[in-house]
Motif scaffolding. Sequence first.
Motif, PDB file in Angstrom:
ATOM      1  N   THR A   3     -28.112   2.096 -53.104  1.00 28.69           N
ATOM      2  CA  THR A   3     -29.185   3.083 -53.030  1.00 28.69           C
ATOM      3  C   THR A   3     -29.300   3.879 -54.322  1.00 28.69           C
ATOM      4  O   THR A   3     -28.317   4.078 -55.038  1.00 28.69           O
ATOM      5  CB  THR A   3     -28.968   4.068 -51.858  1.00 28.69           C
ATOM      6  OG1 THR A   3     -27.690   4.697 -51.999  1.00 28.69           O
ATOM      7  CG2 THR A   3     -29.050   3.361 -50.518  1.00 28.69           C
ATOM      8  N   VAL A   4     -30.523   4.325 -54.567  1.00 23.05           N
ATOM      9  CA  VAL A   4     -30.824   5.213 -55.685  1.00 23.05           C
ATOM     10  C   VAL A   4     -31.314   6.525 -55.069  1.00 23.05           C
ATOM     11  O   VAL A   4     -32.316   6.553 -54.365  1.00 23.05           O
ATOM     12  CB  VAL A   4     -31.899   4.616 -56.604  1.00 23.05           C
ATOM     13  CG1 VAL A   4     -32.146   5.539 -57.794  1.00 23.05           C
ATOM     14  CG2 VAL A   4     -31.482   3.225 -57.081  1.00 23.05           C
ATOM     15  N   GLN A 103     -37.073  -4.310 -55.498  1.00 23.31           N
ATOM     16  CA  GLN A 103     -35.884  -5.040 -55.919  1.00 23.31           C
ATOM     17  C   GLN A 103     -34.775  -4.986 -54.874  1.00 23.31           C
ATOM     18  O   GLN A 103     -33.713  -5.573 -55.070  1.00 23.31           O
ATOM     19  CB  GLN A 103     -35.385  -4.484 -57.254  1.00 23.31           C
ATOM     20  CG  GLN A 103     -36.343  -4.740 -58.416  1.00 23.31           C
ATOM     21  CD  GLN A 103     -35.892  -4.099 -59.720  1.00 23.31           C
ATOM     22  OE1 GLN A 103     -34.941  -3.327 -59.753  1.00 23.31           O
ATOM     23  NE2 GLN A 103     -36.577  -4.425 -60.803  1.00 23.31           N
ATOM     24  N   GLY A 104     -35.016  -4.258 -53.775  1.00 24.78           N
ATOM     25  CA  GLY A 104     -34.068  -4.257 -52.676  1.00 24.78           C
ATOM     26  C   GLY A 104     -33.180  -3.035 -52.564  1.00 24.78           C
ATOM     27  O   GLY A 104     -32.303  -2.982 -51.692  1.00 24.78           O
ATOM     28  N   ALA A 157     -30.572   6.423 -46.115  1.00 26.19           N
ATOM     29  CA  ALA A 157     -31.437   5.436 -46.769  1.00 26.19           C
ATOM     30  C   ALA A 157     -30.983   4.011 -46.485  1.00 26.19           C
ATOM     31  O   ALA A 157     -31.557   3.062 -47.027  1.00 26.19           O
ATOM     32  CB  ALA A 157     -31.474   5.686 -48.275  1.00 26.19           C
ATOM     33  N   GLY A 158     -29.949   3.881 -45.655  1.00 30.39           N
ATOM     34  CA  GLY A 158     -29.488   2.555 -45.265  1.00 30.39           C
ATOM     35  C   GLY A 158     -28.398   1.986 -46.134  1.00 30.39           C
ATOM     36  O   GLY A 158     -28.067   0.797 -46.021  1.00 30.39           O
ATOM     37  N   GLY A 159     -27.805   2.815 -46.982  1.00 29.58           N
ATOM     38  CA  GLY A 159     -26.833   2.311 -47.934  1.00 29.58           C
ATOM     39  C   GLY A 159     -25.421   2.793 -47.683  1.00 29.58           C
ATOM     40  O   GLY A 159     -25.170   3.658 -46.843  1.00 29.58           O
ATOM     41  N   HIS A 160     -24.495   2.234 -48.449  1.00 30.14           N
ATOM     42  CA  HIS A 160     -23.101   2.664 -48.429  1.00 30.14           C
ATOM     43  C   HIS A 160     -22.947   3.775 -49.461  1.00 30.14           C
ATOM     44  O   HIS A 160     -23.388   3.626 -50.611  1.00 30.14           O
ATOM     45  CB  HIS A 160     -22.175   1.504 -48.770  1.00 30.14           C
ATOM     46  CG  HIS A 160     -20.735   1.780 -48.483  1.00 30.14           C
ATOM     47  ND1 HIS A 160     -19.987   2.649 -49.260  1.00 30.14           N
ATOM     48  CD2 HIS A 160     -19.909   1.336 -47.506  1.00 30.14           C
ATOM     49  CE1 HIS A 160     -18.754   2.720 -48.783  1.00 30.14           C
ATOM     50  NE2 HIS A 160     -18.690   1.932 -47.711  1.00 30.14           N
ATOM     51  N   PRO A 161     -22.332   4.897 -49.110  1.00 27.48           N
ATOM     52  CA  PRO A 161     -22.265   6.033 -50.041  1.00 27.48           C
ATOM     53  C   PRO A 161     -21.501   5.747 -51.321  1.00 27.48           C
ATOM     54  O   PRO A 161     -21.667   6.468 -52.307  1.00 27.48           O
ATOM     55  CB  PRO A 161     -21.584   7.130 -49.217  1.00 27.48           C
ATOM     56  CG  PRO A 161     -20.942   6.443 -48.075  1.00 27.48           C
ATOM     57  CD  PRO A 161     -21.757   5.232 -47.795  1.00 27.48           C
ATOM     58  N   ASP A 162     -20.656   4.711 -51.330  1.00 24.89           N
ATOM     59  CA  ASP A 162     -19.945   4.373 -52.560  1.00 24.89           C
ATOM     60  C   ASP A 162     -20.783   3.511 -53.496  1.00 24.89           C
ATOM     61  O   ASP A 162     -20.379   3.272 -54.633  1.00 24.89           O
ATOM     62  CB  ASP A 162     -18.652   3.632 -52.230  1.00 24.89           C
ATOM     63  CG  ASP A 162     -17.633   4.523 -51.532  1.00 24.89           C
ATOM     64  OD1 ASP A 162     -17.753   5.761 -51.634  1.00 24.89           O
ATOM     65  OD2 ASP A 162     -16.729   3.976 -50.871  1.00 24.89           O
ATOM     66  N   ILE A 219     -24.862   0.112 -60.986  1.00 30.86           N
ATOM     67  CA  ILE A 219     -24.353  -0.217 -59.640  1.00 30.86           C
ATOM     68  C   ILE A 219     -24.625  -1.654 -59.233  1.00 30.86           C
ATOM     69  O   ILE A 219     -24.322  -2.039 -58.111  1.00 30.86           O
ATOM     70  CB  ILE A 219     -24.947   0.743 -58.569  1.00 30.86           C
ATOM     71  CG1 ILE A 219     -26.471   0.642 -58.501  1.00 30.86           C
ATOM     72  CG2 ILE A 219     -24.499   2.165 -58.817  1.00 30.86           C
ATOM     73  CD1 ILE A 219     -27.074   1.426 -57.331  1.00 30.86           C
ATOM     74  N   GLY A 220     -25.150  -2.458 -60.150  1.00 34.98           N
ATOM     75  CA  GLY A 220     -25.365  -3.858 -59.844  1.00 34.98           C
ATOM     76  C   GLY A 220     -26.689  -4.113 -59.160  1.00 34.98           C
ATOM     77  O   GLY A 220     -27.373  -3.191 -58.702  1.00 34.98           O
ATOM     78  N   ALA A 221     -27.064  -5.369 -59.092  1.00 32.36           N
ATOM     79  CA  ALA A 221     -28.328  -5.750 -58.459  1.00 32.36           C
ATOM     80  C   ALA A 221     -28.225  -5.549 -56.951  1.00 32.36           C
ATOM     81  O   ALA A 221     -27.162  -5.670 -56.347  1.00 32.36           O
ATOM     82  CB  ALA A 221     -28.647  -7.216 -58.774  1.00 32.36           C
ATOM     83  N   ALA A 222     -29.377  -5.200 -56.363  1.00 35.19           N
ATOM     84  CA  ALA A 222     -29.421  -5.057 -54.910  1.00 35.19           C
ATOM     85  C   ALA A 222     -29.220  -6.396 -54.247  1.00 35.19           C
ATOM     86  O   ALA A 222     -29.561  -7.454 -54.786  1.00 35.19           O
ATOM     87  CB  ALA A 222     -30.755  -4.449 -54.488  1.00 35.19           C
ATOM     88  N   ALA A 223     -28.643  -6.368 -53.046  1.00 31.09           N
ATOM     89  CA  ALA A 223     -28.391  -7.609 -52.331  1.00 31.09           C
ATOM     90  C   ALA A 223     -29.702  -8.257 -51.931  1.00 31.09           C
ATOM     91  O   ALA A 223     -30.658  -7.571 -51.607  1.00 31.09           O
ATOM     92  CB  ALA A 223     -27.552  -7.315 -51.092  1.00 31.09           C
TER      93      ALA A 223
END
Length: 223
Positions: A3-4, A103-104, A157-162, A219-223
């Motif tokens: 997440t952003v 971009q996911g 937002a549907g993401g992992h906080p890390d 943080i890398g590309a979104a899955a």
Amino acid sequence: MRTVIFDLDGTLADTSGDLLAAANHCFRQMGHGDVLVHDDDAAVALRGGRMMLTHGLKRVGAYHENTVHAYYPTLLEAYAQDIDTHTQFYPGALEAVEMLKSQGYGVGICTNKPEALADQLLTQMGVRGQFASLVGADTLPVRKPDPEPLREAARRAGGHPDLCVLIGDSDTDRNTARAAGVPSVLVTFGPSGDDMAALEPEALLHHFDDLPELVTGLIGAAA
């Protein structure tokens, strides 16, 4: 999901004009006239209502903590009544949000503006639906720079906080991200932009066109 998470005031949008107008409404009620001016005080405005009241009262030699406390609700009421007259999103901000989503990435907001006012502003400007989460100053028992509001914004937002990055414009945002153990990106186009490099964020953002690439690198590309 990665997440952003964005700060709002001074990061996504320049809200300083409407904030200063609300503060000057208070100063006029006190009998001081319009104390704050945009060219000198935009950066103060983006630090919040109490900071504006404190700064202005010190300028006219009338500062007292009780006065700030007494007039803060008046400021919030004035701001709510005229919240989007001068506010503008920074160039490319909303386009970058949509690009990140395509971009996911999950996209949300973590702000120290009261949640109801943040929701009102985004709704009146027609963009509330572009953000999957909104965590304000009073959403949780704690606020930035405590890391929990950022983590909650990522979760909502549907993401992992890390696996998030915080886009901000202040030492508060830098310290929030550091406390959460995630990277921060600080914008340089706000009124305090020249001071951002000294805070040593993981990246500086000079234009929103560059944000998707910066996010991928951090943080890398979104899955």
